[in-house]
Design an enzyme around this catalytic site. Structure first.
Site, PDB file in Angstrom:
ATOM      1  N   HIS A 192     -22.086  11.673  30.228  1.00  0.00           N
ATOM      2  CA  HIS A 192     -20.729  11.277  29.880  1.00  0.00           C
ATOM      3  C   HIS A 192     -20.148  10.325  30.920  1.00  0.00           C
ATOM      4  O   HIS A 192     -20.694  10.134  32.006  1.00  0.00           O
ATOM      5  CB  HIS A 192     -19.828  12.510  29.702  1.00  0.00           C
ATOM      6  CG  HIS A 192     -19.614  13.323  30.948  1.00  0.00           C
ATOM      7  ND1 HIS A 192     -18.578  13.098  31.825  1.00  0.00           N
ATOM      8  CD2 HIS A 192     -20.312  14.373  31.458  1.00  0.00           C
ATOM      9  CE1 HIS A 192     -18.633  13.980  32.816  1.00  0.00           C
ATOM     10  NE2 HIS A 192     -19.681  14.765  32.624  1.00  0.00           N
ATOM     11  N   CYS A 224     -23.369  18.740  34.225  1.00  0.00           N
ATOM     12  CA  CYS A 224     -23.586  17.596  33.347  1.00  0.00           C
ATOM     13  C   CYS A 224     -23.809  16.331  34.182  1.00  0.00           C
ATOM     14  O   CYS A 224     -23.635  16.324  35.399  1.00  0.00           O
ATOM     15  CB  CYS A 224     -22.420  17.428  32.388  1.00  0.00           C
ATOM     16  SG  CYS A 224     -22.393  18.670  31.069  1.00  0.00           S
TER      17      CYS A 224
END
Length: 491
Positions: free
Chosen positions: A378, A397
């Site tokens: 992301h 992440c």
């Protein structure tokens, strides 16, 4: 007698004893395959000995593979012992000494699918043992270069068996300072190829000066960059720790890297994204060619990014972020309505959800992936963190540098650029499916061939090398685990 093997082909009197001595399922399957006969003649035995004698090519020289065969040992016992050794060495080359699933709670990277029992039986029958064993390890250029670097590090370790004196970690050294440690620092930088004679690739011969010059500081910055440290030219405890890494430490790290490469399937997808967690770098391959490389931010110690194989199946423009309960119950445990409102957060369905916008922790794009670990790539609302050399900062992440640019690149390559542009400009969360899923591999290599073609050894940010190194016959060596750094609540 078989012309190829030179040993009896019929089971005869050997079978009962073979059945008794072949006391593992693998050995039983092998001898069942060859008809319960002896298979090791003099030529095959010598070929196995010669191949195993060169096991340093794979960083396996600290492990004994060949059995100690006593003078009075029976031919049958000798045959079984050689088969056991050959199978063990073949497995080490084909799939590694260690099963990574025993080291990591999550490990979904594809493993090699090689039947060493069938392969050994066939190789012995054809008289091709040497070439068969040589083809089991990875055959790519990176593996070969790491192999050469390992042998060079071992040779340097043997030349420097006494070991260079350790540099004391006693205070900071800044450019312009006078310090008794500077000559040792300069000598170490020259030995590692960071301090070179101007206009040459030859290392300088540092003068015994106590002055920390700008040239030495530039060399320190290059070292810091390679090892993922703050690239400030200041010699502090972490830089001293790296300068004190010995050839033995370097050999150990490279041997572990070779082992990790043996864990991987030999033919990765030609179009893929590889994230090296240890180096916090992303590489995008298209049709087998490297077309893009950029920085990433990955999990901090204690929130490690797992070792996954997981495809991107869609781009999400202007994403919302549903905050995991693990973060809500820790970092956000005591926040009130004012905090939620100021961060564009609302409660929905029992969860805190951050609405789309430039301040969203996911930034302006999310690369949705298929896995059961809630791990994905992301954007970020804190791009300044990419300027850090040490980028193990997230909750697991992977934050991508210039993620909007990367999304545009993927969208163009996949033929959905127009849809992506419309979605991105809408201001609302919008999903753009990819026509073909793009495989992503989350790897961990703290010794690797960098983009300049040089073998680089970084710190071991998660301290994951130890169990692998011990299985390869090394001691614990130097520890360079990254310290957890609380930066933000982002994923």
């Amino acid at each position: 007698m078989s012309q190829r093997s030179g040993v009896p082909t019929s089971a005869g009197d050997a079978a009962p004893t073979l059945r008794s001595l072949a006391n593992t399922p693998e050995l039983q399957r092998f001898y069942e395959r060859v008809g319960w006969r002896l298979v090791w003649n003099e030529a095959a035995s010598r070929a196995l000995e010669d191949v195993i004698a060169r096991r340093a090519d794979h960083g396996l020289d600290r492990l004994p593979f060949l059995p100690s065969i006593e003078a009075g040992e029976t031919p049958i016992a000798r045959d079984v012992a050689l088969t056991r050794a050959a199978l063990r060495y073949a497995r080490a080359l084909a799939t590694g000494v260690v099963d990574p699933a025993t080291l990591h709670a999550v490990y979904t990277l594809p493993r090699p699918d090689i039947d060493v029992v069938a392969g050994l039986a066939s190789a012995l029958d054809r008289g091709e043992l040497t070439s068969w064993l040589a083809g089991l390890a990875p055959q790519d250029a990176d593996y070969r270069q790491l192999s050469e670097a390992y042998r060079a590090a071992v040779a340097e370790q043997q030349r420097d068996s006494g070991g260079a004196p350790r540099i004391a970690a006693a205070g900071l050294i800044r450019p312009g300072d006078q310090d008794d440690r500077v000559p040792a620092i300069a000598k170490q930088l020259a030995a590692e190829g960071y301090l070179l004679t101007p206009g040459s690739t030859a290392p300088v011969r540092p003068a015994p000066s106590r002055l920390y010059t700008s040239d030495i500081a530039d060399a320190v910055r290059a070292l810091q960059r390679d090892y993922g440290l703050a690239e400030d030219g200041v010699v502090g405890p972490r830089t001293i720790e790296v300068l004190n890494l010995s050839p033995a430490d370097r050999a150990r790290a490279i041997a572990v890297a070779l082992e990790r490469l043996r864990w991987l399937a030999r033919n990765p997808p030609a179009t893929r994204i590889d994230v090296n967690i240890a180096a916090a770098r992303l590489a995008y391959y298209r049709d087998g060619m490297l077309v893009d490389s950029r920085k990433v931010i990955v999990g901090k110690p204690g929130r490690e990014t797992p070792l996954l194989s997981s495809p991107i199946y869609r781009l999400v423009a202007n994403p919302t972020w549903t905050i995991p309960k693990s973060i809500e119950n820790t970092e956000l445990a005591h926040v009130g309505p004012d905090y939620l409102a100021s961060h564009n957060m609302v409660r929905r369905g029992g969860y805190i959800v951050q609405q789309p916008g430039p301040d969203n922790a996911l930034g302006m794009v999310k690369f949705d992936m298929i896995n059961d670990q809630a791990i994905y790539l992301h954007d970020t609302s804190a791009p300044g963190l990419f300027e850090r050399s040490q980028r193990h900062l997230s909750h697991g992440c992977v934050r991508v540098e210039d993620a909007l640019g990367f999304a545009q690149l993927l969208a163009e390559d996949e033929g959905v650029a127009d849809r992506w542009q419309a979605a991105s400009g809408s201001g609302a969360q919008t999903f753009v499916p990819l026509p073909v899923r793009i495989p992503v591999r989350l790897l961990y290599q703290n010794a690797f061939v960098d983009e300049t073609g040089r073998v680089t050894v970084r710190t071991d940010p998660y301290d994951w090398n130890g169990p692998v190194a011990r299985a390869l016959g090394f001691d614990d060596g130097a520890h360079t685990r990254t310290q957890a750094d609380a930066i933000d609540i982002g994923p």
